[in-house]
Design a protein around this motif. Structure first.
Motif, short mmCIF file in Angstrom:
data_model
loop_
_atom_site.label_atom_id
_atom_site.label_comp_id
_atom_site.label_asym_id
_atom_site.label_seq_id
_atom_site.Cartn_x
_atom_site.Cartn_y
_atom_site.Cartn_z
N ARG A 98 0.83 -1.21 0.00
CA ARG A 98 0.00 0.00 0.00
C ARG A 98 0.87 1.26 0.00
N ASN A 99 1.90 1.24 0.83
CA ASN A 99 2.79 2.41 0.89
C ASN A 99 3.49 2.65 -0.44
N LYS A 100 3.91 1.57 -1.08
CA LYS A 100 4.55 1.70 -2.40
C LYS A 100 3.57 2.29 -3.41
N CYS A 101 2.34 1.80 -3.38
CA CYS A 101 1.33 2.28 -4.34
C CYS A 101 1.02 3.76 -4.10
N VAL A 102 0.82 4.13 -2.83
CA VAL A 102 0.49 5.52 -2.53
C VAL A 102 1.67 6.43 -2.86
N HIS A 103 2.89 5.97 -2.53
CA HIS A 103 4.08 6.77 -2.87
C HIS A 103 4.19 6.91 -4.39
N LYS A 104 3.84 5.84 -5.09
CA LYS A 104 3.91 5.88 -6.55
C LYS A 104 2.92 6.91 -7.11
N LEU A 105 1.73 6.98 -6.50
CA LEU A 105 0.72 7.92 -6.97
C LEU A 105 1.23 9.36 -6.93
N GLU A 316 0.36 -3.93 -10.27
CA GLU A 316 1.50 -3.61 -11.14
C GLU A 316 1.17 -2.50 -12.13
N THR A 317 -0.12 -2.31 -12.45
CA THR A 317 -0.47 -1.18 -13.32
C THR A 317 -0.14 0.13 -12.63
N ILE A 318 -0.15 0.13 -11.28
CA ILE A 318 0.25 1.32 -10.53
C ILE A 318 1.77 1.37 -10.41
N LEU A 319 2.37 0.28 -9.91
CA LEU A 319 3.80 0.27 -9.63
C LEU A 319 4.65 0.40 -10.89
N ASP A 320 4.13 -0.08 -12.04
CA ASP A 320 4.90 -0.02 -13.29
C ASP A 320 4.52 1.17 -14.17
N ALA A 321 3.58 2.00 -13.69
CA ALA A 321 3.14 3.15 -14.50
C ALA A 321 4.29 4.15 -14.67
N GLY A 322 4.32 4.80 -15.81
CA GLY A 322 5.36 5.80 -16.08
C GLY A 322 5.27 6.97 -15.12
N GLU A 323 6.40 7.32 -14.52
CA GLU A 323 6.43 8.42 -13.56
C GLU A 323 6.87 9.72 -14.25
N GLN A 324 6.66 10.81 -13.51
CA GLN A 324 7.30 12.06 -13.88
C GLN A 324 8.73 11.97 -13.39
N HIS A 325 9.66 11.98 -14.31
CA HIS A 325 11.06 11.76 -13.97
C HIS A 325 11.73 13.07 -13.59
N HIS A 326 11.82 13.27 -12.29
CA HIS A 326 12.48 14.44 -11.74
C HIS A 326 13.57 13.98 -10.78
N PRO A 327 14.64 14.75 -10.65
CA PRO A 327 15.69 14.36 -9.70
C PRO A 327 15.21 14.48 -8.26
N LYS A 328 15.93 13.86 -7.35
CA LYS A 328 15.59 13.93 -5.93
C LYS A 328 16.31 15.08 -5.23
#
Length: 583
Positions: A98-105, A316-328
């Protein structure tokens, strides 16, 4: 060619990586527990043989009785401890997923989030992940032990008589044939059940969210009919599915455990022809009854395994979804100038662009307004600046830095965004305002509420600042929600302020209060505001006229009146509307 998809069991094991040690212990304990459960069978066989041989004296029987009791107690203790370990591991894994999914969102673009319904997000994050509890807590230890332990018992039977060992499991393949027939289209059916459930969730969420409109327009009958149709479709699907599989599963559950159908006549035949002793026959009869039960118990998890495979695909549709790629790592910004160069943007790939070759410059500390016909792209521009989406065509810079090279957290810190429909959490007014600055004191919260013009109405509420706003701020009016949102933005104290129709829900009596609050909010900051009432932006240093995805004019109010026919028409329409209101 697409890589071969991993089995559901392997994917479950992959998700539970952080708890492998505990789960392995649980599996080992479960295997030992099932094996301990076979000890009473073996002891019973020994005692019956002694009874038939006339050697069942107390001293001979007591050790076997003690061993049987020890086996039974051992099974309870081992299985109980195994279950406790698997549940501890399971809840840790579910929390992690759940934490991974929410963080991914938080790293997904708003477009990705908005392309899915609230019912779907709720279905995955709440219902589907929660439904994995039984599978994770029971499948791995119990399915494994219920398969391995009978194999050990079968090996013991082979040491007694290999022919009888084979006969003892002869009914299992017959039952499996019936089960395979009943389950042949299970993955497809379960996928259909997920889609049917999703439609039902969407219908429920839509009905609840739209209840105000339904009542206002007396559409209760029609709207309720759609809701009932979705619920009945879900129930009807499961009824038809279960009915179609009922005969095959009933045959499987009755044929598979009927081991004595083969063991009794075959054993009697071997005993009569002298190839099987009476003690062997008795031991085979007793032990054979302990083989199929665990295997059937293990097969019960096939259903859960298939379901979990589908659930993991959703996760996996959440965890593998394309992110906005920004540096940390945070970067150094040179002020807060905002520049857009040749930006084109569409919300979905392959769809018509909302913005077409937009270029503009917003200087630090200036007041800027975006005006134009509805649907022209004004809100899209501000949301791109706020980092809600990334664009592949063109460039957006803040403080001379490409926005894609700025961490999302840093962009958020630079911008206070107030829209016309701000969301309030189902928490106290105090905590909703404090979201602008987590470590703000109660005094700071109340001071900023005064500046935003909402201290007065808050104190009139029964619990004042400790009043709960309700889900989405439902307990407050639109204007009250707006003022709280402005207070929250003021507390954030970001150098860039974006107001997207921030006074849309404000009544005329309170508009002057809000305008003063906004003046305090934006003092010394870079301001971008979207407004349909042109009278609210005539003092802006720069007005950007947005029409059909393009910047069709730039300048002050007076300059645009001279240069742009569209702006003149909008101004005349606005003045006419105001005159009509006065009449």
């Amino acid at each position: 060619m697409n890589p071969k998809k991993e089995s559901p069991l392997k994917r479950i094991w992959g998700l539970a990586k952080s708890e492998h040690k505990r789960l392995k212990l649980s599996i080992l304990l479960a295997i030992l527990g099932v094996a301990s459960g076979f000890i009473p069978y073996f002891c019973a066989g020994k005692i019956i043989i002694m009874l038939l041989n006339g050697t069942a004296e107390r001293n001979n029987c007591i050790p076997w009785l003690v061993l049987a009791l020890a086996g039974s107690i051992g099974k309870v203790l081992l299985v109980t401890y195994s279950t406790s370990q698997s549940h501890i591991a399971t809840y840790a894994v579910l929390a992690e997923v759940r934490n991974k999914c929410v963080h991914k969102l938080t790293n997904l673009s708003m477009g990705t989030l908005q392309n899915q319904s609230l019912g779907r997000w709720k279905g995955i994050l709440v219902d589907q992940i929660e439904s994995m509890e039984t599978t994770l807590a029971h499948l791995l230890p119990e399915m494994t032990s219920n398969l391995l332990a009978p194999l050990l018992l079968l090996a013991v039977l082979f040491t007694i008589d290999w022919k009888m060992a084979l006969i003892s499991v002869a009914t299992l393949p017959v039952g499996m044939i019936f089960m395979m027939a009943a389950m042949k289209n299970y993955p497809q059916k379960y996928q259909e059940s997920v889609q049917t459930g999703k439609k039902m969730n969407d219908a429920i969420v839509e009905y609840v969210n739209g209840i105000e409109v339904i009542k206002a327009f007396n559409q209760g009958k029609e709207a309720y009919a759609g809701y009932v149709e979705a619920v009945n479709a879900n129930a009807g699907f499961y009824y038809k599915w279960m009915k179609s599989a009922q005969f095959g599963m009933a045959c499987y559950r009755n044929f598979s455990p009927a081991v004595l159908l083969g063991v009794l006549p075959a054993g009697m035949g071997f005993y009569l022809n002298g190839s099987l002793s009476s003690s062997q026959f008795i031991m085979v009869m007793i032990l054979s009854m302990g083989i199929v039960g665990p295997i059937i118990a293990a097969s019960n998890f096939v259903d859960s395994l298939a379901q979990t495979g589908t659930i993991i695909e959703s996760i996996e549709t959440i965890l593998d979804a394309g992110e906005q790629h920004h540096p940390k790592e945070y970067v150094k910004l040179s002020g807060t100038d905002i520049e857009m160069e040749h930006v084109s943007f569409a919300y979905e790939e392959g769809k018509e662009s909302i913005l077409r070759d937009v270029s503009l410059t917003i200087r630090q500390g200036t007041v800027n307004a975006l005006v134009g016909p509805s649907g022209g792209g004004k809100s899209t521009i501000t949301k791109l600046i706020a980092g809600f989406w990334d664009t592949d065509q063109g460039m957006i810079r803040i403080g001379k830095k490409d926005i894609r090279q700025i961490p999302l957290a840093q962009i958020s810190e630079q911008i206070a965004y107030v829209s016309q429909d701000n969301f309030l959490f189902d928490d106290t007014i105090r905590e909703n305002i404090r979201m602008g600055k987590e470590n703000a004191t109660d005094k700071e919260v109340e001071e900023v509420a005064k500046k935003a013009g909402c201290d007065g109405f808050i104190r009139k509420l029964e619990h004042g600042y400790d009043t709960t706003t309700g889900g989405g701020g439902a307990h407050l009016s639109g204007g009250e929600r707006q003022r709280i949102a402005i207070a929250r933005a003021m507390l954030k104290d970001a150098p860039i302020v974006i107001l997207d129709e921030a006074t849309a829900y404000i009544d005329p009596e309170n508009e002057a209060i809000i305008q003063k609050a906004i003046s305090r909010l934006v003092q010394g900051k870079t301001l971008i505001m979207i407004a349909h009432r042109l009278s609210t932006v005539i003092g802006a240093g720069q007005i950007l006229l947005v029409d059909q995805g393009k910047i069709s004019g730039t300048g002050t109010h007076d300059e645009l009146l001279k240069q742009s026919a569209l702006y003149r028409n909008m101004w005349n329409a606005h003045i006419g509307a105001k005159d009509g209101e006065q009449v």
